[in-house]
Design an enzyme around this catalytic site. Structure first.
Site, PDB file in Angstrom:
ATOM      1  N   ASP A 150      41.895  -2.205  45.069  1.00  0.00           N
ATOM      2  CA  ASP A 150      41.599  -0.810  44.824  1.00  0.00           C
ATOM      3  C   ASP A 150      42.483  -0.485  43.493  1.00  0.00           C
ATOM      4  O   ASP A 150      41.902   0.403  42.584  1.00  0.00           O
ATOM      5  CB  ASP A 150      41.936   0.107  45.894  1.00  0.00           C
ATOM      6  CG  ASP A 150      41.288   0.371  46.793  1.00  0.00           C
ATOM      7  OD1 ASP A 150      39.623  -0.133  46.828  1.00  0.00           O
ATOM      8  OD2 ASP A 150      41.508   0.496  48.258  1.00  0.00           O
ATOM      9  N   GLY A 152      48.318  10.452  50.833  1.00  0.00           N
ATOM     10  CA  GLY A 152      47.692   9.574  51.602  1.00  0.00           C
ATOM     11  C   GLY A 152      47.311   8.325  51.487  1.00  0.00           C
ATOM     12  O   GLY A 152      47.951   7.900  50.529  1.00  0.00           O
ATOM     13  N   TYR A 211      33.644   9.487  44.233  1.00  0.00           N
ATOM     14  CA  TYR A 211      32.334   9.705  43.288  1.00  0.00           C
ATOM     15  C   TYR A 211      31.641  10.679  44.048  1.00  0.00           C
ATOM     16  O   TYR A 211      31.757  11.092  45.162  1.00  0.00           O
ATOM     17  CB  TYR A 211      31.683   8.296  43.449  1.00  0.00           C
ATOM     18  CG  TYR A 211      31.184   7.890  44.661  1.00  0.00           C
ATOM     19  CD1 TYR A 211      32.105   6.784  45.208  1.00  0.00           C
ATOM     20  CD2 TYR A 211      30.214   7.960  45.398  1.00  0.00           C
ATOM     21  CE1 TYR A 211      31.622   6.279  46.366  1.00  0.00           C
ATOM     22  CE2 TYR A 211      29.944   7.452  46.385  1.00  0.00           C
ATOM     23  CZ  TYR A 211      30.587   6.578  46.933  1.00  0.00           C
ATOM     24  OH  TYR A 211      30.214   6.256  48.183  1.00  0.00           O
ATOM     25  N   SER A 226      28.932   0.425  49.428  1.00  0.00           N
ATOM     26  CA  SER A 226      29.325  -0.837  49.236  1.00  0.00           C
ATOM     27  C   SER A 226      28.119  -1.851  49.633  1.00  0.00           C
ATOM     28  O   SER A 226      27.893  -2.996  48.892  1.00  0.00           O
ATOM     29  CB  SER A 226      30.765  -1.432  50.156  1.00  0.00           C
ATOM     30  OG  SER A 226      31.875  -0.681  49.586  1.00  0.00           O
ATOM     31  N   LYS A 263      42.681   0.176  56.440  1.00  0.00           N
ATOM     32  CA  LYS A 263      43.133  -0.436  55.264  1.00  0.00           C
ATOM     33  C   LYS A 263      44.787  -0.784  55.541  1.00  0.00           C
ATOM     34  O   LYS A 263      45.216  -1.787  55.207  1.00  0.00           O
ATOM     35  CB  LYS A 263      43.210   0.428  54.029  1.00  0.00           C
ATOM     36  CG  LYS A 263      41.688   0.407  53.525  1.00  0.00           C
ATOM     37  CD  LYS A 263      41.886   1.113  52.009  1.00  0.00           C
ATOM     38  CE  LYS A 263      40.517   1.233  51.645  1.00  0.00           C
ATOM     39  NZ  LYS A 263      40.088   1.921  50.258  1.00  0.00           N
ATOM     40  N   ASN A 318      42.111  -3.766  51.442  1.00  0.00           N
ATOM     41  CA  ASN A 318      40.863  -3.388  51.323  1.00  0.00           C
ATOM     42  C   ASN A 318      39.777  -4.480  51.181  1.00  0.00           C
ATOM     43  O   ASN A 318      38.482  -4.242  51.245  1.00  0.00           O
ATOM     44  CB  ASN A 318      40.473  -2.460  50.022  1.00  0.00           C
ATOM     45  CG  ASN A 318      40.151  -3.205  48.792  1.00  0.00           C
ATOM     46  OD1 ASN A 318      40.916  -4.258  48.712  1.00  0.00           O
ATOM     47  ND2 ASN A 318      39.524  -2.675  47.909  1.00  0.00           N
ATOM     48  N   SER A 320      28.658   4.609  53.070  1.00  0.00           N
ATOM     49  CA  SER A 320      29.422   3.510  52.272  1.00  0.00           C
ATOM     50  C   SER A 320      28.327   2.949  51.110  1.00  0.00           C
ATOM     51  O   SER A 320      27.369   2.476  51.661  1.00  0.00           O
ATOM     52  CB  SER A 320      30.290   2.446  52.969  1.00  0.00           C
ATOM     53  OG  SER A 320      30.514   1.299  51.983  1.00  0.00           O
TER      54      SER A 320
HETATM   55  P1  ATR Z   1      42.994   9.266  52.577  1.00  0.00           P
HETATM   56  O1  ATR Z   1      43.418   7.646  53.419  1.00  0.00           O
HETATM   57  O2  ATR Z   1      41.743   9.746  52.140  1.00  0.00           O
HETATM   58  O3  ATR Z   1      44.177   9.386  51.421  1.00  0.00           O
HETATM   59  P2  ATR Z   1      44.598  10.739  54.311  1.00  0.00           P
HETATM   60  O4  ATR Z   1      45.643   9.544  54.308  1.00  0.00           O
HETATM   61  O5  ATR Z   1      44.411  11.528  55.619  1.00  0.00           O
HETATM   62  O6  ATR Z   1      43.316  10.163  53.808  1.00  0.00           O
HETATM   63  O7  ATR Z   1      45.108  11.809  53.195  1.00  0.00           O
HETATM   64  C1  ATR Z   1      44.511  12.914  52.948  1.00  0.00           C
HETATM   65  C2  ATR Z   1      45.300  13.713  51.625  1.00  0.00           C
HETATM   66  O8  ATR Z   1      44.606  14.640  51.221  1.00  0.00           O
HETATM   67  C3  ATR Z   1      46.770  13.937  51.944  1.00  0.00           C
HETATM   68  O9  ATR Z   1      47.535  13.951  50.763  1.00  0.00           O
HETATM   69  C4  ATR Z   1      46.679  15.249  52.420  1.00  0.00           C
HETATM   70  O10 ATR Z   1      47.745  16.099  52.492  1.00  0.00           O
HETATM   71  P3  ATR Z   1      48.839  16.166  53.691  1.00  0.00           P
HETATM   72  O11 ATR Z   1      49.537  14.961  53.710  1.00  0.00           O
HETATM   73  O12 ATR Z   1      49.381  17.194  53.417  1.00  0.00           O
HETATM   74  O13 ATR Z   1      47.970  16.301  54.887  1.00  0.00           O
HETATM   75  C5  ATR Z   1      45.702  15.860  51.360  1.00  0.00           C
HETATM   76  N1  ATR Z   1      44.832  17.063  51.772  1.00  0.00           N
HETATM   77  C6  ATR Z   1      44.058  17.201  53.089  1.00  0.00           C
HETATM   78  N2  ATR Z   1      43.560  18.553  53.125  1.00  0.00           N
HETATM   79  C7  ATR Z   1      44.088  19.014  52.177  1.00  0.00           C
HETATM   80  C8  ATR Z   1      44.095  20.717  51.932  1.00  0.00           C
HETATM   81  N3  ATR Z   1      43.622  21.492  52.544  1.00  0.00           N
HETATM   82  N4  ATR Z   1      45.278  20.894  51.110  1.00  0.00           N
HETATM   83  C9  ATR Z   1      46.052  20.271  50.224  1.00  0.00           C
HETATM   84  N5  ATR Z   1      45.976  18.716  50.437  1.00  0.00           N
HETATM   85  C10 ATR Z   1      45.095  18.335  51.393  1.00  0.00           C
END
Ligand code: ATR
Length: 294
Positions: free
Chosen positions: A116, A143, A237, A32, A81, A102, A30
């Protein structure tokens, strides 16, 4: 003694030092602590901001411990979060809308905020003040990171929000979550199917998936079908860039990464805790300098 090199002055608290921090798992990456401690030093404020590695099963104990120590507030990052929401005495409107916290401010009560969405829009305004008014926006990913983006976009005059996710059900449930704030049905959940997404209509592309963070070299984006005026926004980033911003530049598209969002969400939390404005330009200059290869 006087001929010896003086010992470095230890960085001690004053006994009245206010405690700030970030809870995450992982947390070591992080930025932060760098941002906040730099701002605190620049303003001469008697606060310290520390990273705390808090696994999910210790989140509630960590919150109680932090309060018991008289801490002023902390940020929450992945995966806390959403989990923090039920532990708050009060929630700001932004935290309620995003369904995620957050920034926690501990007074007599503990208040959950979400900065955020503010950070997302404030950073966009700096680069493209014309967006997202009237724009069709494509958000990739549904996500945790997409929540604040959607919440913020719904407060703007954007025309439509295509929400594309690998798992379409997740896009559907997020759209459902926001249904009460989206009476015009601007959020359109869909599958992340590169062939079928309406690339030609998009003026703002926002990337919230975790793709690119683990050494991937391609993304499910039809760059050649995006209009030349489309602005590409990666909310993570990268030093010096991210996979998305690198590919966007290669295709002649204007883009930005999530550094501005990170700074602006931090600045809003900083003001909540300290009552002072964060010296944003100095922080940005420092972080940009950090990103330069030495
Ligand atoms: P965050 O809090 O960082 O958003 P998350 O809740 O685990 O983390 O969500 C990750 C996001 O990346 C989701 O939209 C995930 O898609 P799924 O809901 O289908 O899992 C997406 N993601 C992760 N790996 C992926 C991949 N190989 N191709 C497409 N989308 C991906």
């Amino acid at each position: 003694m006087s001929s010896l090199t003086p010992w470095p002055k230890p960085c001690l608290g004053s006994g009245k030092t206010h405690l700030l921090g970030v809870f995450g798992d992982p947390v070591a990456h992080s930025l932060s602590p760098v941002i906040h401690n730099l701002a605190l030093n620049l303003l001469g404020l008697d606060y310290r901001y520390l990273p705390f590695h808090v696994p999910p099963e210790r989140l509630h104990a960590a919150l109680q411990g932090f309060r018991a120590l008289g801490g002023t507030g902390f940020n929450a990052t992945v995966p806390h979060k959403e989990a923090l929401v039920p532990w708050m005495d009060e929630l700001s409107t932004a935290a309620i809308r995003a369904g995620a916290v957050n920034t926690v401010h501990c007074t007599d009560i503990v208040v959950g905020h979400n900065t955020d969405g503010h950070g997302f829009l404030a950073a966009l305004k700096e680069k493209r003040p014309d967006l997202p008014q009237g724009a069709k926006v494509l958000v990739l990913g549904a996500g945790g990171a997409a929540r604040s983006v959607l919440s913020a976009l719904l407060e703007t005059q954007c025309e439509a929000i295509f929400l594309a996710n690998r798992t379409p059900d997740r896009a559907q449930s997020l759209a459902q979550f926001f249904a009460s704030y989206d009476s015009d049905h601007r959020i359109k959940p869909m599958a992340l199917d590169v062939e079928r997404l309406p690339w030609e209509e998009i003026s703002l592309l926002v990337h919230t998936t975790s793709l690119g963070l683990k050494g991937e070299t391609s993304l499910p984006v039809a760059f050649h079908r995006l209009p030349t005026h489309c602005f590409v926004y990666d909310i993570v980033y990268g030093r010096p860039d991210t996979l998305l911003t690198r590919l966007a530049t290669r295709h002649g598209l204007q883009s930005m990464d999530g550094l501005g969002m990170l700074i602006h969400q931090a600045a809003a939390a900083f003001t909540l805790w300290t009552g002072h404005d964060m010296p944003i330009d100095a922080i940005r200059a420092y972080l940009t300098h950090l990103g330069k290869p030495s």
